[in-house]
Design an enzyme around this catalytic site. Sequence first.
Site, mmCIF file in Angstrom:
data_model
loop_
_atom_site.group_PDB
_atom_site.id
_atom_site.type_symbol
_atom_site.label_atom_id
_atom_site.label_comp_id
_atom_site.label_asym_id
_atom_site.label_seq_id
_atom_site.Cartn_x
_atom_site.Cartn_y
_atom_site.Cartn_z
ATOM 1 N N HIS A 71 0.818 -1.229 0.000
ATOM 2 C CA HIS A 71 0.000 0.000 0.000
ATOM 3 C C HIS A 71 0.846 1.271 0.000
ATOM 4 C CE1 HIS A 71 -2.290 3.322 1.817
ATOM 5 N NE2 HIS A 71 -3.308 2.813 1.156
ATOM 6 N N ASP A 78 -7.679 7.099 -9.823
ATOM 7 C CA ASP A 78 -7.540 7.003 -8.372
ATOM 8 C C ASP A 78 -8.873 6.970 -7.622
ATOM 9 O OD1 ASP A 78 -6.526 6.985 -5.835
ATOM 10 O OD2 ASP A 78 -5.361 8.803 -5.984
ATOM 11 N N HIS A 100 1.652 8.734 -7.419
ATOM 12 C CA HIS A 100 1.681 10.129 -6.954
ATOM 13 C C HIS A 100 3.110 10.713 -6.996
ATOM 14 C CE1 HIS A 100 -2.465 9.624 -5.874
ATOM 15 N NE2 HIS A 100 -2.195 8.769 -4.905
HETATM 16 ZN ZN LIG Z 1 -4.563 5.513 -4.500
#
Ligand SMILES: [Zn+2]
Length: 447
Positions: free
Chosen positions: A197, A315, A264
């Site tokens: 994650h 996203d 990101h």
């Molecule tokens: Zn994400």
Amino acid sequence: MSHSLRFQHILTPRGMERHKRLVVDKQGLITAVEDDAGPHAGPFDGWLALPGMPNAHSHCFQRALVGHGECASGSDSFWSWREAMYGLARDMSPEQLRAVAARAYADMLRGGFTSVAEFHYLHHRVDGSRGPEMAQAVIEAAGEAGIRLVMLPVLYQQGGFDQPASVRQQRFIHQRIDDYLTLLESIGPVPAGIAPHSLRAVSTTALVGLLAGADALLPAGYPKHIHIAEQLREVEECVEATGARPIELLAQAVKLDASWNLVHATHASDAELALMADADVTAVLCPLTEAYLGDGIFSAREYLRLGGRIAIGSDSNVRIDAVEELRLLEYGQRLTLGRRACLATSEGLGIPLWRLAALGGAAAVAQDVGEIRVGAYADLVVLDPAASPLAGLPAANALDGLLTAGSGESISATYVGGRRVVNGRCHQSETEIQAAYASALQELGIS
Ligand SMILES: [Zn+2]
């Protein structure tokens, strides 16, 4: 049995080409790109075909949060939004997830995306017990919508640097890597990769164990995705806990290469940008969500100058539109740097930017997509010459018109593996998908 698709213009690796016919085999792969006799051979299948955009980062369940969370409390932020998202995740059943995911995937197909890397972390049942139902719901939704799916089950072990997971995160958590690998194995024939994650949620020691386990299960070059350096607070916490910035820490812990996708990377330092470009990783940028959450702006112009590769993702799926993602990517650079056409080349803005993001997306999903060429899947989006931003434009300028003035509304049809799934802006299963989505929202109490 093969079939052919004829377009007045197509964007190939050679540039914008006129009057072409694509021959597509029964697996959906392009076997020939041929000159076409033109209009005398019958009507074309469309005006201008582009390679469909791979969506390199999606959390499909978050589509259900559209229209919520815009109430100013004086300190609203990524972290308070995350609490709202946790509330949704706590209650969602497999049937509800399937309905929400199908809505998100149909919207992707209408918005220029033809494949999706699903960063899936809503794993366990509502009561916290284990089962394959949630992953299966995502897979079924992709099948219903007709999008090409790459599953990225997420390893989520802890709530923060050296902090235990909270009760609100219980549906996401695998403490033991072996339990996570069991889930990865259960995904079966669907193409898959891994998604630790973030460095908040997975320690570097666990990361090494995860890679060893996944290497034994997945084909070479399988995609590896991780959220990284999205928020300044996350960078500060990482430095405090480990003495290193997140991207530096990741590079110390594992051997970064072209199979890695850094999602990101908003707050990458100059040294980290250089490190990423040198390692040939893909920066997965989600400009609409990064703006929605107040994350910040990635130094895309600098990263491309260094030879870095980029992909785009939807996203949070609040707004699903590949064209708008690319526009905001460019406009974020303009606003930061105080100049125009930051990501453009001598070919203009639209053609090089669409091509870069499609190729980067292909790397991110590790599939033969992102280009219209022999050997690639016939995943295509077709522009509508009657859409107002495109009307009257020559094909050579169409993508500049699309990127600055258009949106997914300018797309008339979408093909996945040569099969048309959107026609005239309408998804093939629109009625059923919308009805199931509306009742899922009602059950969840968020309609
Ligand atoms: Zn994400």
